[in-house]
Write a protein that holds these residues in place. Structure first.
Motif, PDB file in Angstrom:
ATOM      1  N   GLY A   1      15.585  -5.159 -17.551  1.00 26.43           N
ATOM      2  CA  GLY A   1      15.145  -4.851 -16.194  1.00 26.43           C
ATOM      3  C   GLY A   1      16.318  -4.948 -15.236  1.00 26.43           C
ATOM      4  O   GLY A   1      17.448  -4.580 -15.568  1.00 26.43           O
ATOM      5  N   THR A   2      16.083  -5.504 -14.063  1.00 22.00           N
ATOM      6  CA  THR A   2      17.134  -5.708 -13.071  1.00 22.00           C
ATOM      7  C   THR A   2      17.428  -7.198 -12.976  1.00 22.00           C
ATOM      8  O   THR A   2      16.640  -8.026 -13.452  1.00 22.00           O
ATOM      9  N   PHE A   3      18.531  -7.541 -12.323  1.00 18.62           N
ATOM     10  CA  PHE A   3      18.875  -8.946 -12.180  1.00 18.62           C
ATOM     11  C   PHE A   3      17.799  -9.677 -11.370  1.00 18.62           C
ATOM     12  O   PHE A   3      17.393 -10.778 -11.713  1.00 18.62           O
ATOM     13  N   ALA A   4      17.333  -9.036 -10.295  1.00 23.21           N
ATOM     14  CA  ALA A   4      16.342  -9.662  -9.421  1.00 23.21           C
ATOM     15  C   ALA A   4      14.957  -9.742 -10.073  1.00 23.21           C
ATOM     16  O   ALA A   4      14.185 -10.652  -9.786  1.00 23.21           O
ATOM     17  N   SER A   5      14.651  -8.775 -10.930  1.00 21.39           N
ATOM     18  CA  SER A   5      13.344  -8.732 -11.597  1.00 21.39           C
ATOM     19  C   SER A   5      13.568  -8.510 -13.093  1.00 21.39           C
ATOM     20  O   SER A   5      13.363  -7.409 -13.605  1.00 21.39           O
ATOM     21  N   PRO A   6      14.004  -9.551 -13.803  1.00 15.45           N
ATOM     22  CA  PRO A   6      14.385  -9.384 -15.206  1.00 15.45           C
ATOM     23  C   PRO A   6      13.209  -9.137 -16.139  1.00 15.45           C
ATOM     24  O   PRO A   6      12.106  -9.629 -15.918  1.00 15.45           O
ATOM     25  N   THR A   7      13.477  -8.350 -17.170  1.00 13.26           N
ATOM     26  CA  THR A   7      12.564  -8.173 -18.294  1.00 13.26           C
ATOM     27  C   THR A   7      13.330  -8.637 -19.521  1.00 13.26           C
ATOM     28  O   THR A   7      14.238  -7.937 -19.988  1.00 13.26           O
ATOM     29  N   TRP A   8      13.006  -9.811 -20.026  1.00 13.98           N
ATOM     30  CA  TRP A   8      13.760 -10.408 -21.125  1.00 13.98           C
ATOM     31  C   TRP A   8      13.220  -9.934 -22.466  1.00 13.98           C
ATOM     32  O   TRP A   8      12.024  -9.999 -22.719  1.00 13.98           O
ATOM     33  N   VAL A   9      14.134  -9.446 -23.311  1.00 17.05           N
ATOM     34  CA  VAL A   9      13.811  -8.979 -24.658  1.00 17.05           C
ATOM     35  C   VAL A   9      14.664  -9.790 -25.633  1.00 17.05           C
ATOM     36  O   VAL A   9      15.889  -9.846 -25.490  1.00 17.05           O
ATOM     37  N   GLY A  10      14.020 -10.390 -26.619  1.00 22.16           N
ATOM     38  CA  GLY A  10      14.744 -11.194 -27.597  1.00 22.16           C
ATOM     39  C   GLY A  10      15.585 -10.340 -28.530  1.00 22.16           C
ATOM     40  O   GLY A  10      15.254  -9.191 -28.808  1.00 22.16           O
ATOM     41  N   VAL A  11      16.697 -10.905 -28.990  1.00 24.29           N
ATOM     42  CA  VAL A  11      17.533 -10.271 -30.024  1.00 24.29           C
ATOM     43  C   VAL A  11      17.228 -11.034 -31.312  1.00 24.29           C
ATOM     44  O   VAL A  11      17.563 -12.210 -31.433  1.00 24.29           O
ATOM     45  N   PHE A  12      16.594 -10.335 -32.257  1.00 26.42           N
ATOM     46  CA  PHE A  12      16.157 -10.985 -33.484  1.00 26.42           C
ATOM     47  C   PHE A  12      17.009 -10.544 -34.670  1.00 26.42           C
ATOM     48  O   PHE A  12      17.757  -9.585 -34.585  1.00 26.42           O
ATOM     49  N   GLY A  13      16.901 -11.261 -35.765  1.00 29.69           N
ATOM     50  CA  GLY A  13      17.672 -10.963 -36.966  1.00 29.69           C
ATOM     51  C   GLY A  13      19.055 -11.591 -36.956  1.00 29.69           C
ATOM     52  O   GLY A  13      19.915 -11.221 -37.747  1.00 29.69           O
ATOM     53  N   MET A  14      19.298 -12.568 -36.044  1.00 28.42           N
ATOM     54  CA  MET A  14      20.606 -13.218 -36.012  1.00 28.42           C
ATOM     55  C   MET A  14      20.787 -14.092 -37.242  1.00 28.42           C
ATOM     56  O   MET A  14      19.874 -14.807 -37.648  1.00 28.42           O
ATOM     57  N   THR A  15      21.978 -14.016 -37.822  1.00 27.67           N
ATOM     58  CA  THR A  15      22.308 -14.851 -38.977  1.00 27.67           C
ATOM     59  C   THR A  15      23.436 -15.831 -38.666  1.00 27.67           C
ATOM     60  O   THR A  15      23.676 -16.747 -39.437  1.00 27.67           O
ATOM     61  N   GLU A  16      24.145 -15.616 -37.573  1.00 25.60           N
ATOM     62  CA  GLU A  16      25.193 -16.524 -37.084  1.00 25.60           C
ATOM     63  C   GLU A  16      25.186 -16.454 -35.569  1.00 25.60           C
ATOM     64  O   GLU A  16      24.872 -15.404 -35.004  1.00 25.60           O
TER      65      GLU A  16
ATOM     66  N   LYS B   1      26.223 -12.463 -35.584  1.00 27.78           N
ATOM     67  CA  LYS B   1      25.928 -11.417 -36.556  1.00 27.78           C
ATOM     68  C   LYS B   1      24.429 -11.187 -36.552  1.00 27.78           C
ATOM     69  O   LYS B   1      23.645 -12.125 -36.400  1.00 27.78           O
ATOM     70  N   VAL B   2      24.063  -9.914 -36.721  1.00 22.73           N
ATOM     71  CA  VAL B   2      22.653  -9.571 -36.857  1.00 22.73           C
ATOM     72  C   VAL B   2      22.451  -8.779 -38.138  1.00 22.73           C
ATOM     73  O   VAL B   2      23.316  -8.004 -38.555  1.00 22.73           O
ATOM     74  N   ALA B   3      21.298  -9.019 -38.758  1.00 24.97           N
ATOM     75  CA  ALA B   3      20.876  -8.220 -39.901  1.00 24.97           C
ATOM     76  C   ALA B   3      20.111  -7.032 -39.339  1.00 24.97           C
ATOM     77  O   ALA B   3      19.205  -7.202 -38.523  1.00 24.97           O
ATOM     78  N   ARG B   4      20.504  -5.835 -39.738  1.00 26.00           N
ATOM     79  CA  ARG B   4      19.821  -4.625 -39.265  1.00 26.00           C
ATOM     80  C   ARG B   4      18.553  -4.451 -40.074  1.00 26.00           C
ATOM     81  O   ARG B   4      18.569  -3.930 -41.184  1.00 26.00           O
ATOM     82  N   LYS B   5      17.463  -4.904 -39.513  1.00 30.28           N
ATOM     83  CA  LYS B   5      16.160  -4.820 -40.161  1.00 30.28           C
ATOM     84  C   LYS B   5      15.233  -3.981 -39.285  1.00 30.28           C
ATOM     85  O   LYS B   5      15.375  -3.958 -38.064  1.00 30.28           O
ATOM     86  N   VAL B   6      14.290  -3.327 -39.919  1.00 29.27           N
ATOM     87  CA  VAL B   6      13.279  -2.589 -39.163  1.00 29.27           C
ATOM     88  C   VAL B   6      12.221  -3.578 -38.693  1.00 29.27           C
ATOM     89  O   VAL B   6      12.115  -4.692 -39.207  1.00 29.27           O
ATOM     90  N   THR B   7      11.444  -3.164 -37.714  1.00 26.42           N
ATOM     91  CA  THR B   7      10.383  -4.038 -37.234  1.00 26.42           C
ATOM     92  C   THR B   7       9.231  -4.038 -38.231  1.00 26.42           C
ATOM     93  O   THR B   7       9.064  -3.095 -39.015  1.00 26.42           O
ATOM     94  N   ALA B   8       8.432  -5.084 -38.187  1.00 25.62           N
ATOM     95  CA  ALA B   8       7.268  -5.163 -39.072  1.00 25.62           C
ATOM     96  C   ALA B   8       6.227  -4.110 -38.690  1.00 25.62           C
ATOM     97  O   ALA B   8       5.480  -3.625 -39.538  1.00 25.62           O
ATOM     98  N   ALA B   9       6.205  -3.736 -37.401  1.00 25.48           N
ATOM     99  CA  ALA B   9       5.211  -2.773 -36.922  1.00 25.48           C
ATOM    100  C   ALA B   9       5.553  -1.332 -37.278  1.00 25.48           C
ATOM    101  O   ALA B   9       4.663  -0.496 -37.407  1.00 25.48           O
ATOM    102  N   ALA B  10       6.855  -1.012 -37.410  1.00 29.97           N
ATOM    103  CA  ALA B  10       7.252   0.382 -37.671  1.00 29.97           C
ATOM    104  C   ALA B  10       8.503   0.404 -38.532  1.00 29.97           C
ATOM    105  O   ALA B  10       9.552  -0.078 -38.115  1.00 29.97           O
ATOM    106  N   SER B  11       8.395   0.995 -39.701  1.00 32.71           N
ATOM    107  CA  SER B  11       9.523   1.029 -40.633  1.00 32.71           C
ATOM    108  C   SER B  11      10.634   1.975 -40.189  1.00 32.71           C
ATOM    109  O   SER B  11      11.679   2.043 -40.823  1.00 32.71           O
TER     110      SER B  11
END
Length: 165
Positions: free
Chosen positions: A25-40, A75-85
């Protein structure tokens, strides 16, 4: 002056306690999205110091901190989401699209990272802007798809109120 009384500490925390979010989103009105699949995850704070020794120090040197840089490497593992391959993790995709072929403000992301140790402390939490580097690791035929990501701080890393109770 009496000696300090030693108090035993409890269990150690783990590195996997760190969560990383990107603001879509914007700094004033953030929309936070997690970064998943981290291995380090390696947060870094790198102070710059200057020698400020003088003749009045009696032969002892002195150093003053004059600046500070910060960043994160992970580091992130490039994985597909469980909802959509056919879909990758949205947080990873946001970083990839901000990194590849982007320069200046288009390469900058607002991020936050914080500790989420199960049944542990909820104390450390930070927010800042960073330039994004995205570098696929490659590998042998039987390797998993891994990516090295580097966030180089742009300005101040601000301690924030932890987002979770």
């Amino acid at each position: 002056m009496p000696a300090t009384t030693k108090v035993p500490l409890g269990a150690s925390t783990t590195v996997r306690k760190w969560y990383l979010d990107v603001n879509t989103g914007t700094f004033a009105s953030p929309t936070w999205v997690g970064v998943f699949g981290m291995t380090e995850f390696k947060p870094a704070i790198d102070p710059t110091t200057q020698d400020d020794s003088d003749f009045d120090g009696g032969g002892y040197k002195s150093v003053t901190k004059t600046a500070e840089a910060w960043g994160c490497e992970f580091k992130v593992a490039r994985k597909v989401t469980a909802a959509a391959s056919t879909a990758y993790d949205p947080g990873q995709e946001f970083l990839r699209l901000k990194a590849i072929g982007q320069f200046g403000p288009a390469n900058s992301v607002d991020i936050r990272y914080y500790e989420m140790e199960p049944n542990g402390p909820r104390i450390e939490s930070y927010r800042g802007n960073a330039a994004v580097s995205w570098s696929p690791d490659g590998g042998a035929m039987d390797a998993l798809d891994m990516v090295s990501v580097k966030l180089d701080g742009q300005g101040k890393l601000t301690p924030t109120t932890h987002p979770a109770p």
